[in-house]
Structure formats: structure tokens, C-alpha cells
Design an enzyme around this catalytic site. Structure first.
Site, PDB file in Angstrom:
ATOM      1  N   SER A   1       0.857  -1.267  -0.077  1.00  0.00           N
ATOM      2  CA  SER A   1      -0.012   0.096   0.067  1.00  0.00           C
ATOM      3  C   SER A   1       0.674   1.142  -0.061  1.00  0.00           C
ATOM      4  CB  SER A   1      -0.949  -0.041   1.201  1.00  0.00           C
ATOM      5  OG  SER A   1      -1.515   1.251   1.340  1.00  0.00           O
TER       6      SER A   1
ATOM      7  N   SER B   1      -0.655   4.164   0.671  1.00  0.00           N
ATOM      8  CA  SER B   1      -1.533   5.228   1.592  1.00  0.00           C
ATOM      9  C   SER B   1      -0.535   5.748   2.733  1.00  0.00           C
ATOM     10  CB  SER B   1      -2.897   4.461   1.955  1.00  0.00           C
ATOM     11  OG  SER B   1      -3.697   4.226   0.994  1.00  0.00           O
TER      12      SER B   1
ATOM     13  N   LYS C   1     -13.806  -5.115   1.900  1.00  0.00           N
ATOM     14  CA  LYS C   1     -14.404  -4.167   1.621  1.00  0.00           C
ATOM     15  C   LYS C   1     -16.023  -4.302   1.566  1.00  0.00           C
ATOM     16  CE  LYS C   1     -11.675  -1.230  -1.573  1.00  0.00           C
ATOM     17  NZ  LYS C   1     -11.305  -0.742  -2.801  1.00  0.00           N
TER      18      LYS C   1
ATOM     19  N   ASP D   1     -13.984   5.857  -3.138  1.00  0.00           N
ATOM     20  CA  ASP D   1     -13.412   5.472  -4.398  1.00  0.00           C
ATOM     21  C   ASP D   1     -14.374   6.197  -5.686  1.00  0.00           C
ATOM     22  OD1 ASP D   1     -11.493   3.847  -3.660  1.00  0.00           O
ATOM     23  OD2 ASP D   1     -12.763   2.032  -3.752  1.00  0.00           O
TER      24      ASP D   1
ATOM     25  N   ALA E   1     -15.728  -6.908 -12.893  1.00  0.00           N
ATOM     26  CA  ALA E   1     -16.985  -7.007 -12.444  1.00  0.00           C
ATOM     27  C   ALA E   1     -16.912  -7.022 -10.797  1.00  0.00           C
ATOM     28  CB  ALA E   1     -18.080  -7.578 -12.828  1.00  0.00           C
ATOM     29  N   GLY E   2     -15.666  -6.730 -10.362  1.00  0.00           N
ATOM     30  CA  GLY E   2     -15.169  -6.849  -8.865  1.00  0.00           C
ATOM     31  C   GLY E   2     -15.508  -5.422  -7.958  1.00  0.00           C
TER      32      GLY E   2
ATOM     33  N   VAL F   1     -19.472 -13.826 -17.209  1.00  0.00           N
ATOM     34  CA  VAL F   1     -20.794 -13.033 -17.503  1.00  0.00           C
ATOM     35  C   VAL F   1     -21.761 -12.746 -16.506  1.00  0.00           C
ATOM     36  CG1 VAL F   1     -21.927 -14.582 -18.781  1.00  0.00           C
ATOM     37  CG2 VAL F   1     -22.290 -12.299 -19.469  1.00  0.00           C
TER      38      VAL F   1
ATOM     39  N   TYR G   1      -2.014   1.548 -10.862  1.00  0.00           N
ATOM     40  CA  TYR G   1      -1.452   2.679 -10.668  1.00  0.00           C
ATOM     41  C   TYR G   1       0.131   2.246 -10.446  1.00  0.00           C
ATOM     42  CZ  TYR G   1      -2.248   1.449  -6.072  1.00  0.00           C
ATOM     43  OH  TYR G   1      -2.617   0.665  -4.998  1.00  0.00           O
TER      44      TYR G   1
HETATM   45  P1  NAP Z   1     -11.498  -7.650  -7.429  1.00  0.00           P
HETATM   46  O1  NAP Z   1     -12.777  -7.320  -6.626  1.00  0.00           O
HETATM   47  O2  NAP Z   1     -10.837  -8.742  -7.240  1.00  0.00           O
HETATM   48  O3  NAP Z   1     -12.097  -7.730  -9.015  1.00  0.00           O
HETATM   49  C1  NAP Z   1     -11.307  -7.986 -10.087  1.00  0.00           C
HETATM   50  C2  NAP Z   1     -12.033  -8.221 -11.192  1.00  0.00           C
HETATM   51  O4  NAP Z   1     -11.192  -8.523 -12.267  1.00  0.00           O
HETATM   52  C3  NAP Z   1     -12.999  -9.300 -11.348  1.00  0.00           C
HETATM   53  O5  NAP Z   1     -14.058  -9.226 -11.872  1.00  0.00           O
HETATM   54  C4  NAP Z   1     -12.179 -10.498 -11.800  1.00  0.00           C
HETATM   55  O6  NAP Z   1     -12.988 -11.779 -12.298  1.00  0.00           O
HETATM   56  C5  NAP Z   1     -11.503  -9.996 -12.795  1.00  0.00           C
HETATM   57  N1  NAP Z   1     -10.336 -10.378 -13.273  1.00  0.00           N
HETATM   58  C6  NAP Z   1      -9.229 -11.019 -12.351  1.00  0.00           C
HETATM   59  N2  NAP Z   1      -8.254 -11.507 -13.196  1.00  0.00           N
HETATM   60  C7  NAP Z   1      -8.720 -11.572 -14.515  1.00  0.00           C
HETATM   61  C8  NAP Z   1      -8.462 -12.138 -15.649  1.00  0.00           C
HETATM   62  N3  NAP Z   1      -7.166 -12.479 -15.857  1.00  0.00           N
HETATM   63  N4  NAP Z   1      -8.955 -11.973 -16.817  1.00  0.00           N
HETATM   64  C9  NAP Z   1     -10.047 -11.436 -16.921  1.00  0.00           C
HETATM   65  N5  NAP Z   1     -10.758 -10.788 -15.738  1.00  0.00           N
HETATM   66  C10 NAP Z   1      -9.998 -10.721 -14.559  1.00  0.00           C
HETATM   67  O7  NAP Z   1     -10.488  -6.468  -7.447  1.00  0.00           O
HETATM   68  P2  NAP Z   1     -10.606  -4.746  -7.316  1.00  0.00           P
HETATM   69  O8  NAP Z   1     -10.654  -4.448  -5.966  1.00  0.00           O
HETATM   70  O9  NAP Z   1     -11.830  -4.392  -8.172  1.00  0.00           O
HETATM   71  O10 NAP Z   1      -9.379  -4.324  -8.055  1.00  0.00           O
HETATM   72  C11 NAP Z   1      -9.060  -4.481  -9.486  1.00  0.00           C
HETATM   73  C12 NAP Z   1      -8.068  -3.521  -9.674  1.00  0.00           C
HETATM   74  O11 NAP Z   1      -8.179  -2.050  -9.511  1.00  0.00           O
HETATM   75  C13 NAP Z   1      -6.614  -3.847  -9.082  1.00  0.00           C
HETATM   76  O12 NAP Z   1      -5.685  -3.837  -9.771  1.00  0.00           O
HETATM   77  C14 NAP Z   1      -6.626  -2.792  -7.994  1.00  0.00           C
HETATM   78  O13 NAP Z   1      -5.300  -2.708  -7.599  1.00  0.00           O
HETATM   79  C15 NAP Z   1      -7.252  -1.562  -8.778  1.00  0.00           C
HETATM   80  N6  NAP Z   1      -7.605  -0.576  -7.700  1.00  0.00           N
HETATM   81  C16 NAP Z   1      -7.110   0.727  -7.846  1.00  0.00           C
HETATM   82  C17 NAP Z   1      -7.728   1.786  -6.993  1.00  0.00           C
HETATM   83  C18 NAP Z   1      -7.005   3.090  -7.161  1.00  0.00           C
HETATM   84  O14 NAP Z   1      -7.356   3.956  -6.247  1.00  0.00           O
HETATM   85  N7  NAP Z   1      -6.338   3.335  -8.440  1.00  0.00           N
HETATM   86  C19 NAP Z   1      -8.396   1.439  -5.896  1.00  0.00           C
HETATM   87  C20 NAP Z   1      -9.313   0.208  -6.073  1.00  0.00           C
HETATM   88  C21 NAP Z   1      -8.821  -0.967  -6.768  1.00  0.00           C
HETATM   89  P3  NAP Z   1     -12.933 -13.093 -11.514  1.00  0.00           P
HETATM   90  O15 NAP Z   1     -13.733 -12.770 -10.108  1.00  0.00           O
HETATM   91  O16 NAP Z   1     -13.451 -13.874 -12.452  1.00  0.00           O
HETATM   92  O17 NAP Z   1     -11.484 -13.401 -10.994  1.00  0.00           O
END
Ligand code: NAP
Length: 293
Positions: free
Chosen positions: A27, A29, A78, A114, A139-140, A164, A239
Site C-alpha cells: 500500500s 497510503s 470492503k 473510490d 465486475a469486482g 458473464v 497505478y
Molecule cells: P476484485 O474485486 O478482485 O475484482 C477484479 C475483477 O477482475 C473481477 O471481475 C475478476 O474476475 C477480474 N479479473 C481478475 N483477473 C482476470 C483475468 N485474468 N481476466 C479477466 N478478468 C479478470 O478487485 P478490485 O478491488 O476490483 O481491484 C481491481 C483493480 O483495481 C486492482 O488492480 C486494484 O489494484 C485496482 N484498484 C485501484 C484503485 C485506485 O485507487 N487506483 C482502487 C481500487 C482498486 P474473477 O472474479 O473472475 O477473477
């Protein structure tokens, strides 16, 4: 410890905030917030606490018992913190996710900064305030925040996920909470070889990567970058580098884009303000982040 040693001296009046998640060692932060506290000579400290999934209840009870001013919340807590809190902001309720907890007068409030982080960064980047269509890949948890932010500026938001059913569940959960039209599609249908990719991406003004793909420099997924309109903006939540594989592939066919550093900055700044009631020193926080990237 070097950064901590130059904070305002720690004493009985020191306020503690931090981050709970697993893992938290990556992190940025702590660096960003502690730089802000130092710059404003505030007696505050931000620490990262690794908290396993089965200990999140203990951790939240601990915040209350110890009287922390609040914490940020990251993966995998979260969603699981929601039932442990006294109140949830409407935005966090809509997202189904809390990334910031604020403790005030003994009560724990869940917030989601966020969405604000994305909106403010898109404002800084001058992304069009009105879009016919936006697309979210993944879609996470953070895809939900992206859809909520996009739904305010887009007529249609298309959510594409490798499973999907995950995209359909997101769309089903958020449909009644937002004004935009939400659609779900399998990510494979947006691959370069997919016959419908051109139609699906027609009119898209903003495409957001909310998957972790590319975080370690691995190539991005098969995606029809060239099928997006020439003025479409590409935004990567990742990032860890300025030119992520997603942005690199978009730039290769002439598209503009930006990584998620500005979102990280603005979601942190919004949390800082919620905890302290003080205007965050954005430039100090931005410089501190840049030094870690
Ligand atoms: P998450 O809840 O784990 O969701 C990830 C999503 O990506 C899910 O839909 C997952 O599908 C999909 N995914 C993972 N691996 C994949 C692959 N190889 N091919 C296709 N889809 C894939 O994670 P999150 O919290 O949303 O975070 C996602 C990204 O955003 C991370 O890189 C995180 O560091 C970034 N982020 C950045 C900030 C910022 O402030 N800039 C804030 C929050 C998050 P499955 O469930 O099928 O694995």
C-alpha cells in the site's frame, strides 16, 4: 520508520488512522497520508494493519475500543465490514462496498471514497462530463465504484467480465440505484476476433480497466482496442506504472489514457478530510505518491 521519525512527536494526543486489509504491504497510503500530516504538522499517524478475513470483526471492534479516528479498508474486507458498522453512507450502500470507516462519538460510519476519487480524477483529466456510452472491464469491488461514477455521466454503461454471471449480478444489483442503462456482456465478446465487438464499442467515450490484469507487467487481455472510437479515453485503475499494458495497447492504436494514480490520490484525500475535517494538501500527497511509483 524513517518517515515516522519526522512526524510531529508521538504522545498521548496522537491520533491514529490506518488501513486494514490482506495484504497491505504494497500500500502507498501510509506514505501519502503521513506526508500530509507532516506537512500540516498534525499529531496524526497512519499505519497499515494486515488483517486476515476471519479477524475482521475483531479488528473493527478494536477500532471502537481503542478510539481510532478511522481506517481505510481494502481487499478482502470492503464488503464484509458493512454489517459491522453503525451507519453506511448512501454511496457506500449503492456500491455495496466500504473503503473508509470514520469513528465519531463512538459510532462507526462506512463511506466509499473510490467513487469520488474517480470523479475528481476524471475532472482533472478533462474526461467528457457527458458520455453516450462507457465500458467497464471487470465486475469486482472497484468495478462497482466505477459503474456508480460512470452512471452519473453516461447514458449507457456496459460491464464486461470473463464470467458473464458476475457482470450480470453487478448490473442486477445496481440497476435500480442509478439512472444510466446498465448492460452486461462476456469479456470474450469484446475480443478483436469477436464479430460483435465493433457494435458493442460504438459510441464509447470512456473505457475503464477494473481488472488487475497488467499489474505485474503481464500483457493485457484480448480486447478490440481498435474498435473503440478514436476519441475514446482509456482509464486503468492500476497505478503501479504510468504506461500499464492496458494503456500501452490503447496508445498503440492512437488512444489517450491515464492510470489510476489520480484516483488513489483523490480517494485518499477524501478519507483524510472525513477523518480530520482539514482540507488535504493535495500537492504534498501527490508528490509523496509519485516518489513511491
Ligand atoms: P476484485 O474485486 O478482485 O475484482 C477484479 C475483477 O477482475 C473481477 O471481475 C475478476 O474476475 C477480474 N479479473 C481478475 N483477473 C482476470 C483475468 N485474468 N481476466 C479477466 N478478468 C479478470 O478487485 P478490485 O478491488 O476490483 O481491484 C481491481 C483493480 O483495481 C486492482 O488492480 C486494484 O489494484 C485496482 N484498484 C485501484 C484503485 C485506485 O485507487 N487506483 C482502487 C481500487 C482498486 P474473477 O472474479 O473472475 O477473477
Amino acid at each position: 520508520m524513517g518517515a515516522l521519525s519526522s512526524l510531529v512527536p508521538i504522545g498521548p494526543q496522537t491520533n491514529l488512522v490506518g488501513l486494514i486489509g490482506d495484504p497491505v504491504d504494497h500500500s502507498r497510503s501510509p506514505v501519502m497520508h503521513n506526508a500530509a500530516f507532516r506537512a500540516l504538522k498534525m499529531p496524526w499517524v497512519y499505519l497499515a494493519f494486515p488483517v486476515r478475513g476471519d479477524r475482521v470483526g475483531d479488528a473493527v471492534a478494536g477500532l471502537r475500543a481503542l478510539g481510532l479516528a478511522g481506517v481505510n479498508v481494502t481487499i478482502p474486507h470492503k464488503e464484509s465490514v458493512l454489517p459491522l458498522l453503525d451507519t453506511i453512507s448512501p454511496r457506500a450502500r449503492t456500491c455495496g462496498a466500504v473503503n473508509t470507516i470514520v469513528l465519531r462519538r463512538g459510532r462507526l460510519r462506512g463511506e466509499n471514497t473510490d467513487v469520488l476519487g474517480l470523479e475528481r480524477d476524471w475532472g482533472d483529466l478533462d474526461v467528457a462530463p457527458r458520455l453516450a456510452k462507457a465500458v467497464v472491464l471487470g465486475a469486482g469491488g472497484s468495478a462497482r465504484a466505477a459503474v456508480v461514477a460512470l452512471a452519473k455521466r453516461s447514458r449507457t454503461v456496459l460491464v464486461a467480465a470473463r464470467r458473464v454471471e458476475q457482470a450480470e449480478a453487478l448490473v442486477g444489483d445496481l440497476r435500480s440505484a442509478v439512472r444510466a442503462r446498465l448492460e452486461a456482456v462476456a469479456l470474450a465478446r469484446l475480443a478483436p476476433a469477436a464479430p460483435e465487438a465493433v457494435d458493442r464499442l460504438a459510441g464509447a467515450g470512456l473505457i475503464v480497466n477494473a481488472t488487475p490484469v497488467g499489474m505485474r507487467g503481464e500483457p493485457f487481455l484480448p480486447f478490440a482496442f481498435a474498435a473503440a472510437p478514436p476519441d475514446c479515453f482509456f482509464y486503468d485503475l492500476i497505478y503501479t506504472s504510468r504506461r500499464t499494458p492496458f494503456l500501452e495497447a490503447a496508445a498503440h492504436v492512437g488512444h489517450r489514457g491515464a492510470n489510476g494514480e489520480g484516483m488513489l490520490l483523490h480517494q485518499g484525500a477524501a478519507a483524510f478530510e472525513l477523518w480530520t475535517g482539514v482540507e488535504p494538501p493535495l500537492d504534498v500527497m501527490r508528490r509523496a505518491l509519485r516518489r513511491t511509483l
